[in-house]
Scaffold this active site. Structure first.
Site, short mmCIF file in Angstrom:
data_model
loop_
_atom_site.label_atom_id
_atom_site.label_comp_id
_atom_site.label_asym_id
_atom_site.label_seq_id
_atom_site.Cartn_x
_atom_site.Cartn_y
_atom_site.Cartn_z
N LYS A 144 -0.25 -81.31 -94.92
CA LYS A 144 1.12 -81.53 -94.42
C LYS A 144 1.22 -82.98 -93.98
CE LYS A 144 4.98 -79.40 -93.87
NZ LYS A 144 5.55 -78.29 -94.68
N ASP A 198 10.20 -81.14 -97.07
CA ASP A 198 10.27 -80.20 -95.94
C ASP A 198 11.51 -80.62 -95.17
OD1 ASP A 198 8.59 -78.01 -94.45
OD2 ASP A 198 9.14 -79.39 -92.87
P1 NDP Z 1 16.19 -78.83 -93.98
O1 NDP Z 1 15.97 -80.17 -93.39
O2 NDP Z 1 16.84 -78.73 -95.31
O3 NDP Z 1 17.05 -77.93 -92.98
C1 NDP Z 1 16.66 -77.70 -91.67
C2 NDP Z 1 17.78 -76.94 -90.98
O4 NDP Z 1 17.34 -76.54 -89.71
C3 NDP Z 1 19.04 -77.75 -90.79
O5 NDP Z 1 20.15 -76.94 -91.00
C4 NDP Z 1 18.96 -78.19 -89.33
O6 NDP Z 1 20.25 -78.34 -88.77
C5 NDP Z 1 18.22 -77.03 -88.71
N1 NDP Z 1 17.38 -77.49 -87.58
C6 NDP Z 1 16.36 -78.36 -87.63
N2 NDP Z 1 15.84 -78.55 -86.40
C7 NDP Z 1 16.55 -77.75 -85.59
C8 NDP Z 1 16.49 -77.47 -84.21
N3 NDP Z 1 15.60 -78.08 -83.42
N4 NDP Z 1 17.37 -76.56 -83.71
C9 NDP Z 1 18.27 -75.94 -84.52
N5 NDP Z 1 18.39 -76.18 -85.84
C10 NDP Z 1 17.53 -77.06 -86.35
O7 NDP Z 1 14.77 -78.09 -93.99
P2 NDP Z 1 14.27 -76.88 -94.90
O8 NDP Z 1 15.39 -75.94 -95.11
O9 NDP Z 1 13.58 -77.46 -96.06
O10 NDP Z 1 13.17 -76.22 -93.98
C11 NDP Z 1 13.46 -75.21 -93.01
C12 NDP Z 1 12.17 -74.52 -92.58
O11 NDP Z 1 11.55 -73.91 -93.72
C13 NDP Z 1 11.09 -75.44 -91.98
O12 NDP Z 1 10.36 -74.73 -91.03
C14 NDP Z 1 10.19 -75.72 -93.17
O13 NDP Z 1 8.87 -76.07 -92.77
C15 NDP Z 1 10.20 -74.36 -93.85
N6 NDP Z 1 9.83 -74.40 -95.25
C16 NDP Z 1 10.53 -75.16 -96.14
C17 NDP Z 1 10.19 -75.15 -97.48
C18 NDP Z 1 11.01 -75.85 -98.50
O14 NDP Z 1 10.82 -75.58 -99.68
N7 NDP Z 1 11.93 -76.71 -98.14
C19 NDP Z 1 9.00 -74.43 -97.96
C20 NDP Z 1 8.37 -73.60 -96.95
C21 NDP Z 1 8.76 -73.64 -95.65
P3 NDP Z 1 20.66 -79.71 -87.99
O15 NDP Z 1 20.18 -80.83 -88.87
O16 NDP Z 1 22.12 -79.62 -87.83
O17 NDP Z 1 19.90 -79.67 -86.71
#
Ligand code: NDP
Length: 449
Positions: A126, A166
């Site tokens: 990571k 991510d």
């Molecule tokens: P993105 O950056 O696309 O989206 C993250 C989302 O989470 C946004 O909508 C953001 O909203 C919200 N968010 C982030 N931090 C906070 C917070 N502190 N409180 C509330 N909302 C929050 O990320 P991904 O969708 O790619 O990833 C989401 C999760 O899935 C992570 O844990 C990642 O590790 C996991 N994951 C992702 C993979 C992938 O293929 N992308 C694969 C496997 C796991 P805002 O910006 O408005 O805060």
């Protein structure tokens, strides 16, 4: 519990007091695999758990770039190559201001077992930075990515370490990172990164894969309960890449997401976030990194609840936390139990505290672990690597079918592992054991180091 497991957990707790996320993950995984250690005393002789808790290596580097005002900015970059016993290191890059060594290490440790669980030959890694893309211009993001890759390129490669996206890292960032890698190396090694645009070796369905995979896994859980996904209502936290994939697949299968959230608040859209127009709107919000979730409510005429979280709403069937770590602690878990909702599918990495997981399960909520539920993302990344090395381009249907099979396999493997150790329907322990077994055997056979 197994004495050796207790000893290693105590050691990690003491040594890494300042890394709470990492300590929590080690404790959770090692507690789950205690029965395996009872059955394999040779693992203790090889001090396997102590070795597994220490990354093979971790880099921390300076990332300096210039903003649009001509001011010099400095961030910290990380890459943690946690465990390469079963294949090249593989895992995402996260750009967000709360990234630190504890977060990177917990994600790398988790990734090791998750990657093993996919059945594909990929080790765990990571990386990321405390750089936050929100509010940055496209040019600033490009300059940051170029500087980040300049520091990292020597240590990665298609057979060494293959980063991906991510939180905060999508196809745009991957494009800038790959462009700089290609410029520095002077070759076209597109297998060095996954999550690329289709024009230079990306895989169809990769953007959707994590969310789609989560819904396929959910279908298996529902089947086990004699239930089906049709007509189900789902509350999903986040509206990023993963949440969008969940919404899309749920809509295809006759279910609908009616709640979504971000750090600024949450949306309730009773009609469902299930049309192309709504899904495209969300995609656009994410690409812009604007954090302006309220604009969805303004556009589609539904409610936005500022600075609030939706945990505890009772007009859904399933909760799927898919935003970030530490979303649900005991207080939120109590609300979920009071809501009467039966299914809680972790999707983001470590969204739930240990106490909250225990509380949910004690109160009859079915909890599925993110390690298994979100593994479709990295699984399809590995399919992207295969397509790159063989210069192939599979159709969307082909990739989607492979993803579906992979998710069923992950579910079955987890169930089988739990049953072999007499743990019943414990998807959490099952995923940890099934992921652990292959890495443990590979390490045993490769000698002491
Ligand atoms: P993105 O950056 O696309 O989206 C993250 C989302 O989470 C946004 O909508 C953001 O909203 C919200 N968010 C982030 N931090 C906070 C917070 N502190 N409180 C509330 N909302 C929050 O990320 P991904 O969708 O790619 O990833 C989401 C999760 O899935 C992570 O844990 C990642 O590790 C996991 N994951 C992702 C993979 C992938 O293929 N992308 C694969 C496997 C796991 P805002 O910006 O408005 O805060």
């Amino acid at each position: 519990m197994n004495k050796y497991v207790e000893k290693v957990i105590a050691y990690v707790k003491e040594k890494y007091q300042d890394q709470p996320e990492f300590v929590q993950t080690v404790e959770e995984v090692y507690t789950s695999i205690a029965p395996v250690m009872d059955a394999h005393p040779e693992y203790e002789e090889a001090d396997l758990l102590m070795r597994m808790a220490e990354p093979e290596r971790i880099f921390r580097f300076r990332v300096t770039w210039m903003d649009d005002q001509g001011k010099v900015q400095t961030n910290v970059g990380y890459r943690c190559q946690f465990n390469g016993a079963i294949g090249p290191y593989k895992g995402g890059l996260r750009f967000r201001n709360n990234v630190n060594e504890s977060v990177i290490k917990f994600l790398g440790f988790e990734q090791t077992f998750k990657n093993s669980l996919t059945g594909l030959p990929i080790g765990g890694a990571k990386g990321g930075s405390d750089f936050d893309p929100a509010g940055k211009s496209d040019a600033e993001i490009m300059r940051f990515c170029q500087s980040f890759m300049t520091a990292l390129y020597r240590y990665i490669g298609p057979d060494i370490d293959v980063p991906a996206g991510d939180i905060g890292v999508g196809s745009r960032e991957i494009g800038y990172l790959f462009g700089q890698y290609r410029r520095l190396k002077g070759n076209f090694e597109n297998g060095v990164l996954t999550g690329k645009d289709l024009t230079f070796g990306g895989s169809l369905i990769r953007p959707e894969a994590t969310g789609y995979g989560a819904v396929y896994y959910l279908q298996e859980v529902l089947k086990h309960e004699g239930d089906s996904i049709e007509g189900k209502k789902i509350a999903v936290s986040g509206y990023g890449n993963v949440s969008w994939g969940i919404m899309k697949k749920a809509a295809q299968l006759g279910a609908k997401v009616t709640y979504m959230s971000g750090s600024a608040g949450y949306i309730h859209d009773e009609a469902g976030i299930d049309t192309d127009e709504k899904l495209d709107f969300i995609l656009d919000l994410r690409v812009k990194n604007s954090k302006d979730l309220k604009s969805y409510a303004d556009r589609f005429g539904c409610e936005f609840y500022p600075k609030a979280k939706f945990w505890g709403v009772d007009d859904v069937d399933i909760y799927m936390p898919a935003a970030t770590q530490n979303e649900v602690r005991i207080e939120e878990a109590e609300k979920i139990v009071r809501s009467g909702v039966k299914y809680y599918m972790e999707v983001s990495n470590m969204p739930t505290s240990s106490e909250a997981i225990a509380y949910l399960r004690e109160n009859g909520v079915i909890v599925a672990p993110s390690k298994a539920v979100n593994a479709g993302g990295v699984g399809v990344s590995a399919l992207e690597m295969s397509q790159n090395s063989e210069r192939l381009e599979w159709t969307a249907e082909e990739v989607d079918q492979r993803l579906k099979t992979m998710m069923k396999d992950i579910y079955d493997k987890s169930l089988d592992a739990a049953q072999r150790y007499g743990l019943g329907y414990d998807l959490i322990a099952g995923a940890n054991i099934a992921g652990f077994e292959k890495v443990a055997e590979a390490m045993m056979k490769q000698g002491i180091f």
